[in-house]
Design a protein around this motif. Structure first.
Motif, PDB file in Angstrom:
ATOM      1  N   GLU A  90       0.814  -1.213   0.000  1.00 30.25           N
ATOM      2  CA  GLU A  90       0.000   0.000   0.000  1.00 30.25           C
ATOM      3  C   GLU A  90       0.846   1.261   0.000  1.00 30.25           C
ATOM      4  OE1 GLU A  90      -0.451  -2.443   2.483  1.00 30.25           O
ATOM      5  OE2 GLU A  90      -1.899  -3.455   1.182  1.00 30.25           O
ATOM      6  N   ASN A  91       2.164   1.098   0.142  1.00 27.85           N
ATOM      7  CA  ASN A  91       3.060   2.243   0.197  1.00 27.85           C
ATOM      8  C   ASN A  91       3.040   2.988  -1.150  1.00 27.85           C
ATOM      9  OD1 ASN A  91       5.143   4.047   0.780  1.00 27.85           O
ATOM     10  ND2 ASN A  91       6.727   2.599   0.126  1.00 27.85           N
ATOM     11  N   PRO A  92       2.665   4.279  -1.153  1.00 28.17           N
ATOM     12  CA  PRO A  92       2.567   5.005  -2.427  1.00 28.17           C
ATOM     13  C   PRO A  92       3.920   5.415  -3.004  1.00 28.17           C
ATOM     14  CG  PRO A  92       2.071   6.480  -0.618  1.00 28.17           C
ATOM     15  CD  PRO A  92       2.249   5.123  -0.006  1.00 28.17           C
ATOM     16  N   GLY A  93       4.991   5.237  -2.242  1.00 27.24           N
ATOM     17  CA  GLY A  93       6.308   5.677  -2.692  1.00 27.24           C
ATOM     18  C   GLY A  93       7.011   4.661  -3.567  1.00 27.24           C
ATOM     19  N   SER A  94       8.104   4.082  -3.046  1.00 27.02           N
ATOM     20  CA  SER A  94       8.917   3.152  -3.832  1.00 27.02           C
ATOM     21  C   SER A  94       8.999   1.791  -3.145  1.00 27.02           C
ATOM     22  CB  SER A  94      10.329   3.711  -4.009  1.00 27.02           C
ATOM     23  OG  SER A  94      10.306   4.949  -4.699  1.00 27.02           O
ATOM     24  N   SER A 136      13.252   5.645   2.906  1.00 27.25           N
ATOM     25  CA  SER A 136      11.812   5.438   3.133  1.00 27.25           C
ATOM     26  C   SER A 136      11.199   4.597   2.020  1.00 27.25           C
ATOM     27  CB  SER A 136      11.084   6.786   3.239  1.00 27.25           C
ATOM     28  OG  SER A 136      11.581   7.537   4.320  1.00 27.25           O
ATOM     29  N   CYS A 137      11.944   3.596   1.591  1.00 24.22           N
ATOM     30  CA  CYS A 137      11.529   2.706   0.507  1.00 24.22           C
ATOM     31  C   CYS A 137      11.151   1.345   1.101  1.00 24.22           C
ATOM     32  CB  CYS A 137      12.669   2.562  -0.496  1.00 24.22           C
ATOM     33  SG  CYS A 137      12.372   1.418  -1.850  1.00 24.22           S
ATOM     34  N   ALA A 138      10.011   0.805   0.719  1.00 23.31           N
ATOM     35  CA  ALA A 138       9.603  -0.519   1.185  1.00 23.31           C
ATOM     36  C   ALA A 138      10.443  -1.590   0.494  1.00 23.31           C
ATOM     37  CB  ALA A 138       8.122  -0.737   0.896  1.00 23.31           C
ATOM     38  N   VAL A 139      10.495  -2.790   1.074  1.00 26.06           N
ATOM     39  CA  VAL A 139      11.269  -3.879   0.488  1.00 26.06           C
ATOM     40  C   VAL A 139      10.441  -5.148   0.407  1.00 26.06           C
ATOM     41  CG1 VAL A 139      13.512  -2.985   1.228  1.00 26.06           C
ATOM     42  CG2 VAL A 139      12.268  -4.554   2.713  1.00 26.06           C
ATOM     43  N   LEU A 140      10.745  -5.960  -0.593  1.00 25.37           N
ATOM     44  CA  LEU A 140      10.185  -7.302  -0.716  1.00 25.37           C
ATOM     45  C   LEU A 140      11.323  -8.220  -1.125  1.00 25.37           C
ATOM     46  CD1 LEU A 140       6.843  -8.410  -2.312  1.00 25.37           C
ATOM     47  CD2 LEU A 140       8.928  -9.710  -2.700  1.00 25.37           C
ATOM     48  N   LEU A 141      11.612  -9.211  -0.291  1.00 28.81           N
ATOM     49  CA  LEU A 141      12.707 -10.148  -0.547  1.00 28.81           C
ATOM     50  C   LEU A 141      12.121 -11.468  -1.026  1.00 28.81           C
ATOM     51  CD1 LEU A 141      14.781  -9.566   2.735  1.00 28.81           C
ATOM     52  CD2 LEU A 141      14.645  -8.125   0.699  1.00 28.81           C
ATOM     53  N   MET A 142      12.350 -11.779  -2.282  1.00 29.47           N
ATOM     54  CA  MET A 142      11.858 -13.060  -2.792  1.00 29.47           C
ATOM     55  C   MET A 142      12.651 -14.216  -2.183  1.00 29.47           C
ATOM     56  SD  MET A 142      10.603 -12.628  -6.693  1.00 29.47           S
ATOM     57  CE  MET A 142       9.618 -11.239  -7.251  1.00 29.47           C
ATOM     58  N   ASN A 143      12.105 -15.439  -2.359  1.00 23.85           N
ATOM     59  CA  ASN A 143      12.721 -16.621  -1.751  1.00 23.85           C
ATOM     60  C   ASN A 143      12.586 -17.814  -2.698  1.00 23.85           C
ATOM     61  OD1 ASN A 143      14.080 -17.907   0.285  1.00 23.85           O
ATOM     62  ND2 ASN A 143      12.357 -18.004   1.705  1.00 23.85           N
TER      63      ASN A 143
END
Length: 303
Positions: A90-94, A136-143
């Motif tokens: 939902e983060n509108p940034g990056s 202030s950037c969100a992260v998603l770490l694949m696996n």
């Protein structure tokens, strides 16, 4: 089921004599000596056991850091899972998405060898996470090495279940080794969605192919303008190592080591991302005064 996946479910050497110190280096619990892999040429079973125990130690420690220190959520997808910032979708940034290479490494790790011998600052994805937090950037770490699915299937599953429903203005992809091939496979299948959501892609010694994967002209054109590839080379970091068949800008990663590529070129990767989101400067108009124009102007002034 892979060796490390089995190890995380069934620990095989609970008395592993090493642990991570506060500075992120693997040390012997009693002597504090750095880790040394006891490769035994004539005892493959014991060597495999050591590898599995090392993998389990690194995986458990990094997972603990991701959840406890960085407050990332573990999100389950069928028989695998990923780590993600709270509210990342939902983060509108990056949003920064990390895809590691094929093998035994798990979420949060680029290389278990570097993590063991040179510390988590060099072998893990933690420096990338820290950069994201500062920005202030969100992260998603694949696996993709967890569970029974292939790399390509895992990347597609994460895209369909999570990323396709996300709302960040900018999505940045960092793909190491086979992770690059898996991302290009996704682009081939979901080209319009990927083009609409992804701002830039950093390929780190990637296994992808512009010509052997069914990209088509639209996919190739998009990658030419939205991606950059860092190649192991003897040349200094950021020097051109391109070729006519490259398909996108290729530059030196500043190292000849595949495992070291992510950490060595990290700052260069983020400069590329920042460049991709900066508005392009509008060309400043200027007038070229020719000899005939100058002569006509002088005549008008005289009149």
């Amino acid at each position: 089921m892979s060796e490390c996946s089995e190890a995380t479910r069934n620990p095989i050497q609970s008395d592993f004599p090493y642990w991570f110190s506060e500075d992120g280096h693997l040390r012997h619990r009693e002597t504090q000596e750095p880790y040394r892999f006891p490769f035994k040429l004539h005892d493959a079973r014991d060597t495999e056991r050591e590898h599995r125990s090392l993998c389990l130690c690194i995986t458990r420690h990094v997972y603990d850091l991701l959840e406890r220190k960085f407050q990332l959520d573990k999100v389950f997808l069928e028989d695998s899972f990923v780590f993600m910032s709270a509210g990342a979708l939902e983060n509108p940034g990056s949003l920064l998405v990390l895809i590691q290479d094929l093998g035994t490494v798990r979420s949060g790790v680029w290389s278990w060898k570097l993590s063991a011998h040179e510390g988590l600052e060099r072998g893990s994805q933690i420096p990338y996470i820290l950069w994201a937090l500062r920005e202030s950037c969100a992260v998603l770490l694949m696996n993709p090495n967890e569970g029974s699915q292939t790399h390509e299937q895992h990347v597609r599953l994460v895209w369909e279940r999570l990323l396709s429903q996300s709302s960040p203005e900018h999505v940045f992809i960092v793909a190491h080794g086979y992770g690059g091939l898996a991302f290009v496979d996704l682009l081939c299948r979901q080209i319009e969605e990927v083009q609409r959501k992804v701002t830039a892609v950093a390929f780190l010694d990637s296994s992808h192919s512009f010509w052997h994967q069914p990209l088509g002209n639209a996919g190739r054109d998009w990658l030419k303008s939205h991606s950059r590839s860092w190649i192991p080379s003897r040349k200094p970091l950021n020097c051109s190592v391109g070729s006519l068949k490259a398909g996108c800008t290729q530059i030196s990663a500043g190292t000849q080591c595949h495992d070291s590529t992510p950490v060595v070129c990290m700052e260069s990767v983020f400069r590329f991302f920042n460049k991709m989101i900066k508005p392009k400067a509008t060309p400043t108009p200027f007038n070229i005064i020719t000899r005939s124009k100058r002569r006509a102007s002088e005549q008008n002034n005289n009149i």
